[in-house]
Design a protein around this motif. Structure first.
Motif, PDB file in Angstrom:
ATOM      1  N   ILE A 122       1.139  -2.210 -15.157  1.00 49.68           N
ATOM      2  CA  ILE A 122       1.035  -3.094 -13.996  1.00 49.68           C
ATOM      3  C   ILE A 122      -0.199  -2.720 -13.200  1.00 49.68           C
ATOM      4  O   ILE A 122      -0.471  -1.532 -12.975  1.00 49.68           O
ATOM      5  CB  ILE A 122       2.272  -2.999 -13.076  1.00 49.68           C
ATOM      6  CG1 ILE A 122       3.519  -3.474 -13.814  1.00 49.68           C
ATOM      7  CG2 ILE A 122       2.083  -3.817 -11.807  1.00 49.68           C
ATOM      8  CD1 ILE A 122       4.792  -3.325 -13.014  1.00 49.68           C
ATOM      9  N   MET A 123      -0.939  -3.727 -12.784  1.00 55.30           N
ATOM     10  CA  MET A 123      -2.060  -3.537 -11.865  1.00 55.30           C
ATOM     11  C   MET A 123      -1.925  -4.561 -10.752  1.00 55.30           C
ATOM     12  O   MET A 123      -1.350  -5.644 -10.957  1.00 55.30           O
ATOM     13  CB  MET A 123      -3.411  -3.696 -12.574  1.00 55.30           C
ATOM     14  CG  MET A 123      -3.637  -2.680 -13.670  1.00 55.30           C
ATOM     15  SD  MET A 123      -5.264  -2.834 -14.461  1.00 55.30           S
ATOM     16  CE  MET A 123      -6.326  -2.148 -13.172  1.00 55.30           C
ATOM     17  N   GLY A 124      -2.447  -4.220  -9.600  1.00 57.08           N
ATOM     18  CA  GLY A 124      -2.325  -5.177  -8.510  1.00 57.08           C
ATOM     19  C   GLY A 124      -2.984  -4.716  -7.236  1.00 57.08           C
ATOM     20  O   GLY A 124      -3.846  -3.823  -7.259  1.00 57.08           O
ATOM     21  N   TRP A 125      -2.550  -5.335  -6.144  1.00 54.97           N
ATOM     22  CA  TRP A 125      -3.175  -5.110  -4.854  1.00 54.97           C
ATOM     23  C   TRP A 125      -2.126  -4.953  -3.751  1.00 54.97           C
ATOM     24  O   TRP A 125      -1.134  -5.698  -3.713  1.00 54.97           O
ATOM     25  CB  TRP A 125      -4.085  -6.305  -4.505  1.00 54.97           C
ATOM     26  CG  TRP A 125      -5.196  -6.468  -5.462  1.00 54.97           C
ATOM     27  CD1 TRP A 125      -5.189  -7.216  -6.621  1.00 54.97           C
ATOM     28  CD2 TRP A 125      -6.487  -5.858  -5.388  1.00 54.97           C
ATOM     29  NE1 TRP A 125      -6.405  -7.101  -7.249  1.00 54.97           N
ATOM     30  CE2 TRP A 125      -7.214  -6.279  -6.517  1.00 54.97           C
ATOM     31  CE3 TRP A 125      -7.102  -5.005  -4.471  1.00 54.97           C
ATOM     32  CZ2 TRP A 125      -8.530  -5.875  -6.756  1.00 54.97           C
ATOM     33  CZ3 TRP A 125      -8.399  -4.605  -4.713  1.00 54.97           C
ATOM     34  CH2 TRP A 125      -9.092  -5.036  -5.830  1.00 54.97           C
ATOM     35  N   PHE A 126      -2.376  -3.995  -2.885  1.00 59.15           N
ATOM     36  CA  PHE A 126      -1.659  -3.834  -1.632  1.00 59.15           C
ATOM     37  C   PHE A 126      -2.682  -3.993  -0.511  1.00 59.15           C
ATOM     38  O   PHE A 126      -3.889  -3.985  -0.742  1.00 59.15           O
ATOM     39  CB  PHE A 126      -1.028  -2.436  -1.537  1.00 59.15           C
ATOM     40  CG  PHE A 126       0.260  -2.291  -2.290  1.00 59.15           C
ATOM     41  CD1 PHE A 126       0.299  -2.343  -3.669  1.00 59.15           C
ATOM     42  CD2 PHE A 126       1.448  -2.075  -1.606  1.00 59.15           C
ATOM     43  CE1 PHE A 126       1.496  -2.192  -4.363  1.00 59.15           C
ATOM     44  CE2 PHE A 126       2.653  -1.921  -2.281  1.00 59.15           C
ATOM     45  CZ  PHE A 126       2.669  -1.978  -3.666  1.00 59.15           C
ATOM     46  N   ARG A 127      -2.183  -4.106   0.708  1.00 54.22           N
ATOM     47  CA  ARG A 127      -3.081  -4.112   1.860  1.00 54.22           C
ATOM     48  C   ARG A 127      -2.425  -3.407   3.029  1.00 54.22           C
ATOM     49  O   ARG A 127      -1.204  -3.316   3.124  1.00 54.22           O
ATOM     50  CB  ARG A 127      -3.477  -5.539   2.239  1.00 54.22           C
ATOM     51  CG  ARG A 127      -2.379  -6.361   2.886  1.00 54.22           C
ATOM     52  CD  ARG A 127      -2.858  -7.788   3.126  1.00 54.22           C
ATOM     53  NE  ARG A 127      -1.902  -8.566   3.901  1.00 54.22           N
ATOM     54  CZ  ARG A 127      -2.025  -9.858   4.170  1.00 54.22           C
ATOM     55  NH1 ARG A 127      -3.086 -10.538   3.726  1.00 54.22           N
ATOM     56  NH2 ARG A 127      -1.111 -10.472   4.896  1.00 54.22           N
ATOM     57  N   GLN A 128      -3.276  -2.920   3.926  1.00 54.58           N
ATOM     58  CA  GLN A 128      -2.787  -2.260   5.128  1.00 54.58           C
ATOM     59  C   GLN A 128      -3.650  -2.657   6.307  1.00 54.58           C
ATOM     60  O   GLN A 128      -4.856  -2.370   6.332  1.00 54.58           O
ATOM     61  CB  GLN A 128      -2.783  -0.738   4.958  1.00 54.58           C
ATOM     62  CG  GLN A 128      -2.115  -0.009   6.100  1.00 54.58           C
ATOM     63  CD  GLN A 128      -1.840   1.452   5.771  1.00 54.58           C
ATOM     64  OE1 GLN A 128      -2.406   2.024   4.851  1.00 54.58           O
ATOM     65  NE2 GLN A 128      -0.942   2.060   6.514  1.00 54.58           N
ATOM     66  N   ALA A 129      -3.027  -3.318   7.260  1.00 56.04           N
ATOM     67  CA  ALA A 129      -3.710  -3.708   8.486  1.00 56.04           C
ATOM     68  C   ALA A 129      -3.551  -2.603   9.526  1.00 56.04           C
ATOM     69  O   ALA A 129      -2.616  -1.792   9.438  1.00 56.04           O
ATOM     70  CB  ALA A 129      -3.124  -5.022   9.016  1.00 56.04           C
ATOM     71  N   PRO A 130      -4.423  -2.548  10.505  1.00 52.97           N
ATOM     72  CA  PRO A 130      -4.327  -1.505  11.529  1.00 52.97           C
ATOM     73  C   PRO A 130      -2.968  -1.509  12.209  1.00 52.97           C
ATOM     74  O   PRO A 130      -2.473  -2.550  12.642  1.00 52.97           O
ATOM     75  CB  PRO A 130      -5.441  -1.886  12.510  1.00 52.97           C
ATOM     76  CG  PRO A 130      -6.419  -2.652  11.709  1.00 52.97           C
ATOM     77  CD  PRO A 130      -5.608  -3.405  10.695  1.00 52.97           C
ATOM     78  N   GLY A 131      -2.351  -0.333  12.264  1.00 52.14           N
ATOM     79  CA  GLY A 131      -1.065  -0.202  12.928  1.00 52.14           C
ATOM     80  C   GLY A 131       0.126  -0.711  12.147  1.00 52.14           C
ATOM     81  O   GLY A 131       1.245  -0.733  12.662  1.00 52.14           O
ATOM     82  N   LYS A 132      -0.119  -1.119  10.909  1.00 50.18           N
ATOM     83  CA  LYS A 132       0.976  -1.654  10.090  1.00 50.18           C
ATOM     84  C   LYS A 132       1.134  -0.832   8.821  1.00 50.18           C
ATOM     85  O   LYS A 132       0.232  -0.103   8.412  1.00 50.18           O
ATOM     86  CB  LYS A 132       0.710  -3.121   9.749  1.00 50.18           C
ATOM     87  CG  LYS A 132       0.720  -4.049  10.948  1.00 50.18           C
ATOM     88  CD  LYS A 132       0.627  -5.488  10.508  1.00 50.18           C
ATOM     89  CE  LYS A 132       0.709  -6.435  11.703  1.00 50.18           C
ATOM     90  NZ  LYS A 132       0.635  -7.863  11.286  1.00 50.18           N
ATOM     91  N   GLN A 133       2.284  -1.012   8.181  1.00 55.70           N
ATOM     92  CA  GLN A 133       2.525  -0.329   6.910  1.00 55.70           C
ATOM     93  C   GLN A 133       1.800  -1.039   5.766  1.00 55.70           C
ATOM     94  O   GLN A 133       1.510  -2.241   5.845  1.00 55.70           O
ATOM     95  CB  GLN A 133       4.034  -0.293   6.624  1.00 55.70           C
ATOM     96  CG  GLN A 133       4.821   0.625   7.542  1.00 55.70           C
ATOM     97  CD  GLN A 133       6.258   0.795   7.078  1.00 55.70           C
ATOM     98  OE1 GLN A 133       6.843  -0.125   6.508  1.00 55.70           O
ATOM     99  NE2 GLN A 133       6.822   1.963   7.312  1.00 55.70           N
ATOM    100  N   ARG A 134       1.541  -0.281   4.740  1.00 60.36           N
ATOM    101  CA  ARG A 134       0.943  -0.874   3.540  1.00 60.36           C
ATOM    102  C   ARG A 134       1.947  -1.836   2.923  1.00 60.36           C
ATOM    103  O   ARG A 134       3.143  -1.530   2.821  1.00 60.36           O
ATOM    104  CB  ARG A 134       0.577   0.226   2.556  1.00 60.36           C
ATOM    105  CG  ARG A 134      -0.300  -0.227   1.410  1.00 60.36           C
ATOM    106  CD  ARG A 134      -0.789   0.953   0.582  1.00 60.36           C
ATOM    107  NE  ARG A 134      -1.651   1.849   1.353  1.00 60.36           N
ATOM    108  CZ  ARG A 134      -2.359   2.820   0.801  1.00 60.36           C
ATOM    109  NH1 ARG A 134      -2.305   3.033  -0.509  1.00 60.36           N
ATOM    110  NH2 ARG A 134      -3.095   3.610   1.556  1.00 60.36           N
ATOM    111  N   GLU A 135       1.458  -3.004   2.499  1.00 57.66           N
ATOM    112  CA  GLU A 135       2.356  -4.014   1.949  1.00 57.66           C
ATOM    113  C   GLU A 135       1.802  -4.572   0.642  1.00 57.66           C
ATOM    114  O   GLU A 135       0.583  -4.649   0.445  1.00 57.66           O
ATOM    115  CB  GLU A 135       2.566  -5.158   2.948  1.00 57.66           C
ATOM    116  CG  GLU A 135       1.311  -5.875   3.378  1.00 57.66           C
ATOM    117  CD  GLU A 135       1.549  -6.907   4.471  1.00 57.66           C
ATOM    118  OE1 GLU A 135       2.716  -7.084   4.903  1.00 57.66           O
ATOM    119  OE2 GLU A 135       0.571  -7.551   4.893  1.00 57.66           O
ATOM    120  N   LEU A 136       2.719  -4.973  -0.210  1.00 59.64           N
ATOM    121  CA  LEU A 136       2.347  -5.540  -1.495  1.00 59.64           C
ATOM    122  C   LEU A 136       1.731  -6.917  -1.303  1.00 59.64           C
ATOM    123  O   LEU A 136       2.240  -7.737  -0.530  1.00 59.64           O
ATOM    124  CB  LEU A 136       3.586  -5.654  -2.376  1.00 59.64           C
ATOM    125  CG  LEU A 136       3.412  -6.358  -3.709  1.00 59.64           C
ATOM    126  CD1 LEU A 136       2.528  -5.536  -4.634  1.00 59.64           C
ATOM    127  CD2 LEU A 136       4.769  -6.616  -4.347  1.00 59.64           C
TER     128      LEU A 136
END
Length: 112
Positions: A31-45
């Motif tokens: 599996i390959m993919g992407w997560f993101r993390q905005a300032p002050g937030k948790q990392r999300e799929l």
């Protein structure tokens, strides 16, 4: 040694597009993919793609983002369309086999 190298982040205007790329070395991943993390937030799929081409998306990107994978190149891509300021985050490439590996992250900033 596994390495994930991301590219393609940057600045976009609302409604615009960006494409992220991630090339992996040192392993083969189911599996390959992407997560993101905005300032002050948790990392999300954000999105994932299996070696067989099955994809999955977070609800907040469905219809706007497309994940794709090139198994021969050991790469995963994220085409992001109709961006909005809420998409501003650091985007992380991820690749999983027995273990999960992470890239260093690439900043995506969307201005209104």
């Amino acid at each position: 040694q596994v390495q994930l190298v991301e590219s393609g982040g940057g600045l976009a205007q609302a409604g615009g597009s960006l494409t992220l790329s991630c090339v992996a070395s040192g392993g083969s991943f189911s599996i390959m993919g992407w997560f993101r993390q905005a300032p002050g937030k948790q990392r999300e799929l954000v999105a994932t793609a299996t070696r067989n081409g099955e994809t999955s998306y977070a609800d907040f990107v469905k219809g706007r983002f497309t994940v794709s994978r090139d198994n021969a190149a050991n790469a995963v891509y994220l085409q992001m369309n109709n961006l909005n300021p809420e998409d501003t985050a650091v985007y992380y490439c991820t690749a999983a086999s027995i273990r999960t590996y992470w890239g260093q992250g690439t900043q995506v900033t969307v201005s209104s």
